[in-house]
Design a protein around this motif. Structure first.
Motif, PDB file in Angstrom:
ATOM      1  N   LEU A 166       0.818  -1.197   0.000  1.00 21.34           N
ATOM      2  CA  LEU A 166       0.000   0.000   0.000  1.00 21.34           C
ATOM      3  C   LEU A 166       0.860   1.258   0.000  1.00 21.34           C
ATOM      4  O   LEU A 166       0.581   2.205  -0.729  1.00 21.34           O
ATOM      5  CB  LEU A 166      -0.946   0.012   1.195  1.00 21.34           C
ATOM      6  CG  LEU A 166      -2.013   1.106   1.091  1.00 21.34           C
ATOM      7  CD1 LEU A 166      -2.850   0.915  -0.165  1.00 21.34           C
ATOM      8  CD2 LEU A 166      -2.896   1.132   2.313  1.00 21.34           C
ATOM      9  N   LEU A 175      -7.998 -10.820   1.361  1.00 22.51           N
ATOM     10  CA  LEU A 175      -8.179  -9.494   1.960  1.00 22.51           C
ATOM     11  C   LEU A 175      -9.559  -9.334   2.571  1.00 22.51           C
ATOM     12  O   LEU A 175      -9.731  -8.716   3.615  1.00 22.51           O
ATOM     13  CB  LEU A 175      -7.943  -8.403   0.911  1.00 22.51           C
ATOM     14  CG  LEU A 175      -6.497  -8.239   0.427  1.00 22.51           C
ATOM     15  CD1 LEU A 175      -6.424  -7.205  -0.684  1.00 22.51           C
ATOM     16  CD2 LEU A 175      -5.585  -7.846   1.577  1.00 22.51           C
ATOM     17  N   LEU A 223     -11.703  -7.233  10.722  1.00 26.67           N
ATOM     18  CA  LEU A 223     -11.480  -5.890  11.262  1.00 26.67           C
ATOM     19  C   LEU A 223     -12.790  -5.226  11.657  1.00 26.67           C
ATOM     20  O   LEU A 223     -12.818  -4.386  12.549  1.00 26.67           O
ATOM     21  CB  LEU A 223     -10.760  -5.022  10.217  1.00 26.67           C
ATOM     22  CG  LEU A 223      -9.257  -5.239  10.098  1.00 26.67           C
ATOM     23  CD1 LEU A 223      -8.723  -4.668   8.802  1.00 26.67           C
ATOM     24  CD2 LEU A 223      -8.541  -4.623  11.285  1.00 26.67           C
ATOM     25  N   LEU A 281      -7.260  -3.382  -0.252  1.00 26.40           N
ATOM     26  CA  LEU A 281      -5.919  -3.260   0.310  1.00 26.40           C
ATOM     27  C   LEU A 281      -5.866  -2.070   1.265  1.00 26.40           C
ATOM     28  O   LEU A 281      -5.390  -2.171   2.398  1.00 26.40           O
ATOM     29  CB  LEU A 281      -4.933  -3.065  -0.837  1.00 26.40           C
ATOM     30  CG  LEU A 281      -3.457  -3.353  -0.630  1.00 26.40           C
ATOM     31  CD1 LEU A 281      -3.244  -4.823  -0.365  1.00 26.40           C
ATOM     32  CD2 LEU A 281      -2.664  -2.923  -1.863  1.00 26.40           C
ATOM     33  N   ALA A 282      -6.376  -0.952   0.788  1.00 27.59           N
ATOM     34  CA  ALA A 282      -6.356   0.265   1.596  1.00 27.59           C
ATOM     35  C   ALA A 282      -7.197   0.099   2.854  1.00 27.59           C
ATOM     36  O   ALA A 282      -6.788   0.480   3.946  1.00 27.59           O
ATOM     37  CB  ALA A 282      -6.859   1.450   0.776  1.00 27.59           C
ATOM     38  N   GLU A 283      -8.374  -0.477   2.686  1.00 26.31           N
ATOM     39  CA  GLU A 283      -9.244  -0.670   3.840  1.00 26.31           C
ATOM     40  C   GLU A 283      -8.604  -1.586   4.869  1.00 26.31           C
ATOM     41  O   GLU A 283      -8.719  -1.361   6.064  1.00 26.31           O
ATOM     42  CB  GLU A 283     -10.598  -1.233   3.390  1.00 26.31           C
ATOM     43  CG  GLU A 283     -11.474  -0.206   2.702  1.00 26.31           C
ATOM     44  CD  GLU A 283     -12.706  -0.817   2.051  1.00 26.31           C
ATOM     45  OE1 GLU A 283     -13.533  -0.059   1.543  1.00 26.31           O
ATOM     46  OE2 GLU A 283     -12.823  -2.065   2.058  1.00 26.31           O
ATOM     47  N   CYS A 284      -7.937  -2.605   4.383  1.00 28.66           N
ATOM     48  CA  CYS A 284      -7.288  -3.546   5.290  1.00 28.66           C
ATOM     49  C   CYS A 284      -6.155  -2.883   6.054  1.00 28.66           C
ATOM     50  O   CYS A 284      -6.062  -3.000   7.273  1.00 28.66           O
ATOM     51  CB  CYS A 284      -6.756  -4.752   4.522  1.00 28.66           C
ATOM     52  SG  CYS A 284      -8.035  -5.915   4.062  1.00 28.66           S
ATOM     53  N   LEU A 285      -5.296  -2.180   5.339  1.00 33.70           N
ATOM     54  CA  LEU A 285      -4.155  -1.581   6.021  1.00 33.70           C
ATOM     55  C   LEU A 285      -4.609  -0.444   6.934  1.00 33.70           C
ATOM     56  O   LEU A 285      -4.163  -0.327   8.067  1.00 33.70           O
ATOM     57  CB  LEU A 285      -3.114  -1.074   5.018  1.00 33.70           C
ATOM     58  CG  LEU A 285      -1.802  -0.681   5.694  1.00 33.70           C
ATOM     59  CD1 LEU A 285      -1.196  -1.877   6.422  1.00 33.70           C
ATOM     60  CD2 LEU A 285      -0.813  -0.115   4.700  1.00 33.70           C
TER      61      LEU A 285
END
Lengths: 156, 156
Positions: A16, A132, A139, B12-16
């Motif tokens: 990212l 993911l 989360l 990806l962004a949401e996960c990180l």
DNA sequence: TATTGTTATACTCTATAACTATA
DNA sequence: TATAGTTATAGAGTATAACAATA
């Protein structure tokens, strides 16, 4: 340490971070910061939305959001419009200029980023998304134990 | 738009982002910012390293790094030591207090994060890593075309 | 009373460039 | 000349809390 997942998270962060650095170039070229682009991209192709909605989508808190929107408004890219339904709130939406910028920058950013996935097939995307999605679901799940040993709900 | 990869990047962004928010709690509880924790975590279990090395690993530029290190030094968590080999540079390393903090915070953060991957098996990690590794490799590959239509090497 | 958005505060990060001291 | 780190500058994001208007 020695936890298996750390390797994956490091990969996740590197990807990212790398992606954002990669994409930052066309964004900055248009004089936008990352949060500003986030707002523009979120407002693009919508009739506008309230601060609350914008904050939820971009994860920017309301106090901060005011500042970010102010700067975009100064640049003439967004405008506030009274919300008839609820006079406490505004609709924030792109101006004509903001919309033009959106239509210029967004596809450029997208095209730029697309190159990174040039050799990803459907199966690869599926694989990535699948892994993911599980993490994201996790989360969103409340009730995980915090380091203090109690669940978040217990806290002030 | 309509590009397949956008969905993956969003994930990806949401996960990180979600992971960082999730993990931010124990970090902030110890009075550290994200970059500060990054430094502490990077220095942990090492004899120390130079600004240059630290900057490369954390992607913090040298001017910024001075400020971040200053604040950590004020807190008594890191110290500068002359580098005998090259008198221009310092070794930055954890103090005893910094090491204690590292040993307290890092495992807590790790344990906290570990819960998210509770239901990931070896195969899931492999799948995730495999897809991410390809992306990272791609990010490290020079020669991609920029939105302007020329390769980065052509620029100022 | 609760919610929407504003304002004020104080701090941190960020990029950049000019600077020093070494190499 | 080039490199390691410092300093100065100017801007931007951040959390937080107190506040006004509206619900």
């Amino acid at each position: 340490m020695g936890e298996r997942y750390l390797k994956s998270v490091r990969l996740l962060a590197e990807c990212l971070q790398g992606f954002e650095r990669f994409v930052a170039e066309p964004v900055r070229r248009h004089g936008l910061t990352h949060p500003q682009f986030d707002i523009i991209a979120t407002l693009g192709n919508t009739p506008g939305m309230t601060y609350k909605e914008l904050g939820e989508r971009t994860l920017i808190t309301k106090g901060t959001l005011t500042g970010v929107i102010d700067r975009l408004e100064q640049k003439g890219l967004v405008e506030r419009a009274r919300n008839c339904d609820d006079k406490r709130s505004f609709l924030v939406r792109l101006t004509a200029e903001g919309d033009t910028l959106f239509r210029n920058v967004f596809p450029a950013v997208v095209a730029h980023g697309k190159q990174l996935f040039a050799d990803y097939g459907d199966g690869d995307f599926e694989q990535l998304d699948h892994a993911l999605r599980r993490l994201r679901t996790r989360l969103d799940t409340p009730g995980l134990v915090t380091p203090g040993g109690h669940v978040p709900a217990d806290e002030g």
